[in-house]
Motif scaffolding. Structure first.
Motif, PDB file in Angstrom:
ATOM      1  N   GLY A  23       0.801  -1.218   0.000  1.00  0.00           N
ATOM      2  CA  GLY A  23       0.000   0.000   0.000  1.00  0.00           C
ATOM      3  C   GLY A  23       0.831   1.263   0.000  1.00  0.00           C
ATOM      4  N   LEU A  24       0.602   2.150   0.977  1.00  0.00           N
ATOM      5  CA  LEU A  24       1.223   3.471   0.977  1.00  0.00           C
ATOM      6  C   LEU A  24       2.747   3.381   0.931  1.00  0.00           C
ATOM      7  CD1 LEU A  24      -0.967   5.311   3.648  1.00  0.00           C
ATOM      8  CD2 LEU A  24      -1.009   5.615   1.166  1.00  0.00           C
ATOM      9  N   PRO A  25       3.377   3.983  -0.075  1.00  0.00           N
ATOM     10  CA  PRO A  25       4.837   3.882  -0.215  1.00  0.00           C
ATOM     11  C   PRO A  25       5.611   4.689   0.822  1.00  0.00           C
ATOM     12  CG  PRO A  25       3.910   5.284  -1.932  1.00  0.00           C
ATOM     13  CD  PRO A  25       2.749   4.669  -1.216  1.00  0.00           C
ATOM     14  N   LEU A  26       4.931   5.593   1.554  1.00  0.00           N
ATOM     15  CA  LEU A  26       5.626   6.404   2.565  1.00  0.00           C
ATOM     16  C   LEU A  26       6.266   5.520   3.633  1.00  0.00           C
ATOM     17  CD1 LEU A  26       3.174   9.394   3.092  1.00  0.00           C
ATOM     18  CD2 LEU A  26       5.430   9.448   2.023  1.00  0.00           C
ATOM     19  N   PHE A  27       5.595   4.427   3.988  1.00  0.00           N
ATOM     20  CA  PHE A  27       6.152   3.544   5.010  1.00  0.00           C
ATOM     21  C   PHE A  27       7.429   2.877   4.496  1.00  0.00           C
ATOM     22  CE2 PHE A  27       1.557   3.589   6.105  1.00  0.00           C
ATOM     23  CZ  PHE A  27       1.673   4.139   7.366  1.00  0.00           C
ATOM     24  N   ALA A  28       7.409   2.467   3.237  1.00  0.00           N
ATOM     25  CA  ALA A  28       8.599   1.842   2.654  1.00  0.00           C
ATOM     26  C   ALA A  28       9.752   2.831   2.603  1.00  0.00           C
ATOM     27  CB  ALA A  28       8.282   1.315   1.252  1.00  0.00           C
ATOM     28  N   GLU A  29       9.444   4.075   2.263  1.00  0.00           N
ATOM     29  CA  GLU A  29      10.499   5.091   2.170  1.00  0.00           C
ATOM     30  C   GLU A  29      11.118   5.351   3.538  1.00  0.00           C
ATOM     31  OE1 GLU A  29      13.189   7.529   0.575  1.00  0.00           O
ATOM     32  OE2 GLU A  29      11.811   6.185  -0.485  1.00  0.00           O
ATOM     33  N   ALA A  30      10.302   5.356   4.598  1.00  0.00           N
ATOM     34  CA  ALA A  30      10.820   5.578   5.954  1.00  0.00           C
ATOM     35  C   ALA A  30      11.788   4.464   6.353  1.00  0.00           C
ATOM     36  CB  ALA A  30       9.661   5.658   6.939  1.00  0.00           C
ATOM     37  N   ILE A  31      11.457   3.235   5.989  1.00  0.00           N
ATOM     38  CA  ILE A  31      12.346   2.102   6.309  1.00  0.00           C
ATOM     39  C   ILE A  31      13.621   2.190   5.485  1.00  0.00           C
ATOM     40  CG2 ILE A  31      12.553  -0.413   6.194  1.00  0.00           C
ATOM     41  CD1 ILE A  31       9.475  -0.469   6.672  1.00  0.00           C
ATOM     42  N   ARG A  32      13.474   2.581   4.208  1.00  0.00           N
ATOM     43  CA  ARG A  32      14.632   2.688   3.315  1.00  0.00           C
ATOM     44  C   ARG A  32      15.611   3.752   3.837  1.00  0.00           C
ATOM     45  NH1 ARG A  32      11.836   3.224  -0.907  1.00  0.00           N
ATOM     46  NH2 ARG A  32      11.691   1.005  -1.402  1.00  0.00           N
ATOM     47  N   GLN A  33      15.096   4.844   4.370  1.00  0.00           N
ATOM     48  CA  GLN A  33      15.944   5.914   4.895  1.00  0.00           C
ATOM     49  C   GLN A  33      16.745   5.468   6.115  1.00  0.00           C
ATOM     50  OE1 GLN A  33      13.374   9.263   5.544  1.00  0.00           O
ATOM     51  NE2 GLN A  33      13.112   9.681   3.350  1.00  0.00           N
ATOM     52  N   GLN A  34      16.269   4.413   6.782  1.00  0.00           N
ATOM     53  CA  GLN A  34      16.997   3.863   7.928  1.00  0.00           C
ATOM     54  C   GLN A  34      18.018   2.809   7.500  1.00  0.00           C
ATOM     55  OE1 GLN A  34      14.436   2.938  11.401  1.00  0.00           O
ATOM     56  NE2 GLN A  34      12.770   3.839  10.189  1.00  0.00           N
ATOM     57  N   GLY A  35      18.179   2.655   6.193  1.00  0.00           N
ATOM     58  CA  GLY A  35      19.169   1.730   5.683  1.00  0.00           C
ATOM     59  C   GLY A  35      18.752   0.277   5.739  1.00  0.00           C
ATOM     60  N   ARG A  36      17.464   0.015   5.831  1.00  0.00           N
ATOM     61  CA  ARG A  36      16.984  -1.356   5.916  1.00  0.00           C
ATOM     62  C   ARG A  36      16.409  -1.793   4.569  1.00  0.00           C
ATOM     63  NH1 ARG A  36      19.713  -3.229   9.466  1.00  0.00           N
ATOM     64  NH2 ARG A  36      18.295  -5.025   9.629  1.00  0.00           N
ATOM     65  N   PRO A  37      16.556  -3.070   4.211  1.00  0.00           N
ATOM     66  CA  PRO A  37      15.997  -3.558   2.944  1.00  0.00           C
ATOM     67  C   PRO A  37      14.468  -3.614   2.996  1.00  0.00           C
ATOM     68  CG  PRO A  37      16.927  -5.371   4.199  1.00  0.00           C
ATOM     69  CD  PRO A  37      17.298  -4.117   4.932  1.00  0.00           C
ATOM     70  N   VAL A  38      13.810  -3.148   1.939  1.00  0.00           N
ATOM     71  CA  VAL A  38      12.349  -3.133   1.896  1.00  0.00           C
ATOM     72  C   VAL A  38      11.879  -3.330   0.462  1.00  0.00           C
ATOM     73  CG1 VAL A  38      12.300  -0.613   1.683  1.00  0.00           C
ATOM     74  CG2 VAL A  38      10.259  -1.824   2.489  1.00  0.00           C
ATOM     75  N   VAL A  39      10.794  -4.036   0.311  1.00  0.00           N
ATOM     76  CA  VAL A  39      10.168  -4.245  -0.994  1.00  0.00           C
ATOM     77  C   VAL A  39       8.798  -3.592  -0.957  1.00  0.00           C
ATOM     78  CG1 VAL A  39       9.247  -5.935  -2.618  1.00  0.00           C
ATOM     79  CG2 VAL A  39      11.396  -6.397  -1.417  1.00  0.00           C
ATOM     80  N   GLN A  40       8.520  -2.712  -1.936  1.00  0.00           N
ATOM     81  CA  GLN A  40       7.227  -2.050  -2.013  1.00  0.00           C
ATOM     82  C   GLN A  40       6.291  -2.839  -2.925  1.00  0.00           C
ATOM     83  OE1 GLN A  40       5.779   0.443  -0.505  1.00  0.00           O
ATOM     84  NE2 GLN A  40       3.927   0.437  -1.778  1.00  0.00           N
ATOM     85  N   LEU A  41       5.146  -3.254  -2.411  1.00  0.00           N
ATOM     86  CA  LEU A  41       4.141  -3.957  -3.193  1.00  0.00           C
ATOM     87  C   LEU A  41       3.048  -2.965  -3.565  1.00  0.00           C
ATOM     88  CD1 LEU A  41       2.992  -6.603  -4.331  1.00  0.00           C
ATOM     89  CD2 LEU A  41       1.881  -6.976  -2.125  1.00  0.00           C
ATOM     90  N   ASP A  42       2.897  -2.723  -4.879  1.00  0.00           N
ATOM     91  CA  ASP A  42       1.909  -1.748  -5.356  1.00  0.00           C
ATOM     92  C   ASP A  42       0.545  -2.426  -5.420  1.00  0.00           C
ATOM     93  OD1 ASP A  42       0.647   0.417  -6.398  1.00  0.00           O
ATOM     94  OD2 ASP A  42       1.437   0.193  -8.424  1.00  0.00           O
ATOM     95  N   TRP A  43      -0.119  -2.495  -4.296  1.00  0.00           N
ATOM     96  CA  TRP A  43      -1.419  -3.159  -4.213  1.00  0.00           C
ATOM     97  C   TRP A  43      -2.517  -2.120  -4.115  1.00  0.00           C
ATOM     98  CZ3 TRP A  43      -5.363  -3.264  -0.527  1.00  0.00           C
ATOM     99  CH2 TRP A  43      -6.329  -4.265  -0.718  1.00  0.00           C
ATOM    100  N   ARG A  44      -3.593  -2.363  -4.830  1.00  0.00           N
ATOM    101  CA  ARG A  44      -4.753  -1.480  -4.756  1.00  0.00           C
ATOM    102  C   ARG A  44      -5.988  -2.318  -4.482  1.00  0.00           C
ATOM    103  NH1 ARG A  44      -3.433   1.722 -10.446  1.00  0.00           N
ATOM    104  NH2 ARG A  44      -1.179   1.659 -10.185  1.00  0.00           N
TER     105      ARG A  44
END
Length: 480
Positions: A23-44
């Motif tokens: 869902g919301l990519p803001l959460f993925a971006e917050a994790i990415r900024q902390q240097g952690r691996p994250v995969v964004q799933l574009d689900w609607r």
């Protein structure tokens, strides 16, 4: 109270912690900024959460799925395997019966009253009326259009497709494409070229003269050349052109060169008194193949339209006011929505979105057979107005791939790992995922008749596909 030292000591876990964000990519971006691996799933939410639409999707993927999938398999086979051939260049009234019935013009897109016609298409109509000799000036032509003396008909309803703001009359020379295995013939006008031309929404003396040149010289010269050469495998040329960087929509230079190379001996052998003038015109007409490719695509979709109960979209057309789409099936209904504006645009110097007319033309038929936006991944020309890189262009192809039922066996894209372009837009997937076809197209000026002002990507409106999906669900539910 917990000791301070314990509060300051971080908890360490073995290995990496991988995160999948839905869902919301803001959460993925917050994790990415902390240097952690994250995969964004574009689900609607399927069908945007509309309960009626979701219920229809359940039935179309559930009780009706066997019927639909069997029909889709046959539709895909026809779109992918049909081999349309250029067999002749003819005068439109000789092969399109409605044009032999008085003063009639064929136009792009769905049926429309003259009062709703946009400025560029109306100028095109005026130019054609003058070229037919029905009026001496565009102003006189406008009177004939307004009072109904000249009748309007959608080209698509008569086995014909026309690019951009094209209208055509009885004297228009057309490509005649035959799909022999199905006994189908489809038509499209010979391309007018670029510059001061009616299909770009101009009604100047130069635009009218170009139409007369096609009627009096280019049409007869090409007719003789095709007759001398014999049938031309249209989509074989298109497949070669895709490998050379064409999308066969906004860029057809390679396909045009291949066509003219094939016809060259017959063109040189001709004896028409204006053949040098025609050769000059053809040498500068880098979009010549566009309408021929459209006629071939229309032959395929006509064959596919004979299959009942498919969820594959086999028609998309725009008249600058309305956008229409329809499914396979002899009685399939056209559903309409407002024509979209063209996005991701690359404008000519001094032009911008304030100058742009909404999307127009029947050329979106190309996207339905695996060309245009479907092969964007291999076209540097498309990359220019979708971000500037081939990766940006590939996004168009990859997105369309998500909503198609299969991949082409003939249009192979080198940049995309030699994978075939997506074919067979499934309305179920479109509505479920909210991804509509993207059409690579030109942009015309909306009011002053100055012609083409840019190019870009038009996104088909989702509401048309929702209406189409609900109609298919109602049909199959009634038959159950």
């Amino acid at each position: 109270m917990m000791p301070t030292a314990e509060i300051a000591t971080p908890i360490r876990l073995p290995g990496e912690v991988n995160v999948v964000n839905v869902g919301l990519p803001l959460f993925a971006e917050a994790i990415r900024q902390q240097g952690r691996p994250v995969v964004q799933l574009d689900w609607r939410i399927p069908g945007s959460g509309d309960r009626t639409v979701v219920a229809a999707l359940r039935r179309l993927y559930g009780p009706h799925t066997r019927t639909i999938d069997a029909a889709n398999e046959e539709v895909f086979r026809r779109l992918d395997r049909g081999a349309p051939q250029l067999v002749a260049v003819r005068t439109a009234a000789d092969v399109i019966p409605v044009l032999a019935d008085g003063r009639v013009l064929l136009h792009c897109g769905p049926r429309i009253a003259i009062e709703r016609v946009t400025d560029p298409l109306r100028r095109s109509m005026r130019a054609v009326v003058c070229a037919e000799g029905w009026a001496r000036t565009p102003e006189e032509a406008d009177v004939l259009l307004r009072d109904g003396t000249v009748r309007l008909e959608p080209a698509n309803e008569h086995g014909t497709v026309v690019p951009m703001a094209t209208s055509m009359g009885p004297s228009t020379p057309v490509w005649e494409v035959e799909l022999a295995e199905a006994g189908i013939r489809a038509y499209a006008p010979i391309g007018q070229g670029s510059g001061d031309v009616a299909w770009f929404g101009r009604d100047t003396p130069g635009a009218i003269e170009r139409l007369v040149l096609l009627q009096e010289a280019a049409g007869p010269v090409l007719a003789a050349a095709v007759r001398e050469h014999g049938p031309v495998d249209v989509l074989s040329l298109a497949a070669q052109a895709v490998a050379m960087g064409d999308d066969v929509h906004v860029r057809t230079q390679a396909a045009t060169n291949l066509l003219l190379r094939s016809l060259l001996p017959a063109l040189v052998a001709g004896d028409h008194p204006r053949r040098i003038e025609v050769a000059t015109f053809l040498s500068a007409n880098y979009l010549l193949f566009l309408s021929l490719g459209m006629a071939a695509a229309r032959a395929l979709t006509t064959w596919a339209a004979q299959v009942e109960n498919s969820s594959i979209v086999i028609g998309m057309a725009r008249n600058g006011t309305d956008f229409a789409a329809w499914l396979a099936g002899p009685s399939a209904e056209w559903f309409h929505a407002p024509a979209p504006m063209v996005g991701r645009a690359l404008y000519h110097p001094g032009r911008n979105e304030a100058d742009a007319s909404p999307d127009v033309g029947d050329s979106a038929v190309l996207e339905l057979v695996g060309l245009g936006g479907a092969v964007a991944a291999g076209s540097p020309a498309v990359a220019q107005f979708v971000g500037g890189t081939m990766a940006n262009a590939a996004e168009l192809t990859e997105e369309l791939n998500e909503v198609c039922v299969g991949n082409s066996s003939r249009f192979m894209i080198p940049y995309w790992g030699m994978k075939g372009s997506p074919v067979g837009v499934d309305v179920r997937k479109v509505v479920e995922l909210g991804i509509t076809p993207k059409v690579t197209t030109g942009i015309l000026h909306n009011s002053d008749g100055s012609g083409q002002v840019g190019a870009g990507v038009a996104e088909a409106p989702i509401e048309v596909f929702v209406q189409t999906l609900l109609a298919l669900d109602a049909k199959l539910s009634d038959e159950a």
